[in-house]
Write a protein that holds these residues in place. Structure first.
Motif, mmCIF file in Angstrom:
data_model
loop_
_atom_site.group_PDB
_atom_site.id
_atom_site.type_symbol
_atom_site.label_atom_id
_atom_site.label_comp_id
_atom_site.label_asym_id
_atom_site.label_seq_id
_atom_site.Cartn_x
_atom_site.Cartn_y
_atom_site.Cartn_z
ATOM 1 N N ALA A 26 -41.751 -21.880 -54.367
ATOM 2 C CA ALA A 26 -42.140 -21.434 -53.210
ATOM 3 C C ALA A 26 -41.725 -20.384 -52.422
ATOM 4 N N ASP B 169 -35.642 -22.139 -47.564
ATOM 5 C CA ASP B 169 -34.752 -22.996 -48.323
ATOM 6 C C ASP B 169 -33.202 -22.512 -47.461
ATOM 7 N N LYS C 141 -35.881 -24.161 -54.666
ATOM 8 C CA LYS C 141 -37.232 -24.047 -54.020
ATOM 9 C C LYS C 141 -37.465 -22.508 -54.744
#
Length: 272
Positions: free
Chosen positions: A198, A248, A195
């Motif tokens: 993000a 994450d 990720k």
């Protein structure tokens, strides 16, 4: 230039204020000047230091950048001047305490000088030339020079003085490295995650961290991954960790100490 003068002053306070009262022998060219001054006291320590430096500076005129050359020249002049005029006694009476304190002060002074892209004299210039032309490492060069100075000093000083001088040199080298790291030490953080976009968006837009995304691939799975690279300090490291695992929980986080971090940030619209 201010830091060069400050470093030279701290170095001389360590030598004139402590080491000189115990006949400790410092390293490099200053140590050679101390031994020469003990052998021929009619010539002052400052003059011996200047005489040893002059031929090295003359030989090095074309071997290094002019900026480095003149910064070294400035520092050499300041050290020679302070050697003659900064006279004091810090009042340390125990020999081993004196070796530790002198090493700490002289190492701090050397660290400030080196961090300011200067040097303490001709040997620093010579070390740069030998490294550039022949690949001689700085540590090897200074080890050889200090070894020669100590061997020369054995004929004029007692074994106890030599041992105390070696303790002083060891403490000085440790403190020099420590002072250098204090100026720029940061934490380098690498994160392996799926990720990356993000995570970097959260880091940069919400918490004002700087980060770089490096495309990666899982070694076993072959799946696409991201490596997020960021640099922070001890105070903000915990906050960065919380953001990473909030985005994450399966991310892999690696934190490393850096020796030096220089430069600014690279920023452009819609990039991280």
């Amino acid at each position: 230039m201010f830091l060069l003068m400050l470093g030279a002053f701290v170095f001389i306070v360590g030598y004139n204020g402590i080491a000189a009262h115990y006949n400790f022998v410092p390293g490099a060219l200053y140590g050679l000047a101390v031994v020469a001054n003990d052998a021929v006291s009619a010539v002052s320590l400052a003059k011996w230091y200047l005489m040893f430096n002059v031929p090295l500076f003359a030989a090095a005129w074309t071997g290094v950048s002019k900026r480095f050359f003149f910064l070294n020249l400035l520092t050499m002049g300041a050290i020679a001047l302070m050697t003659s005029h900064v006279q004091l006694d810090l009042g340390i009476r125990d020999g081993m305490n004196a070796a530790i304190a002198a090493g700490a002060l002289m190492g701090a002074g050397s660290g400030i000088i080196l961090r300011s892209y200067g040097g303490g004299g001709g040997l620093d210039v010579l070390a740069v030339i030998l490294n550039r032309k022949y690949g001689v490492r700085f540590g090897v060069f200074y080890f050889a020079v200090n070894g020669a100075v100590m061997l020369f000093a054995l004929s004029r000083y007692s074994s106890d003085t030599i041992v105390s001088s070696l303790v002083m040199l060891f403490i000085s080298s440790i403190v020099t490295e420590y002072v250098l790291s204090l100026f720029n030490q940061r934490k380098a953080v690498r994160v392996i995650t799926r990720k990356g976009d993000a995570m970097v968006r959260q880091l940069t837009e919400t918490s004002k961290f700087h980060a770089t995304v490096i495309p990666a691939r899982g070694g076993y799975s072959g799946a696409p991954m991201d490596m997020v690279y960021s640099i922070t300090d001890n105070l903000r490291l915990r906050a960065l960790e919380e953001i990473i695992f909030a985005v994450d929980p399966e991310a892999v986080l690696v934190v490393e100490n850096t020796f030096s971090v220089l430069g600014g940030s690279i920023a452009s619209r819609k990039t991280y």
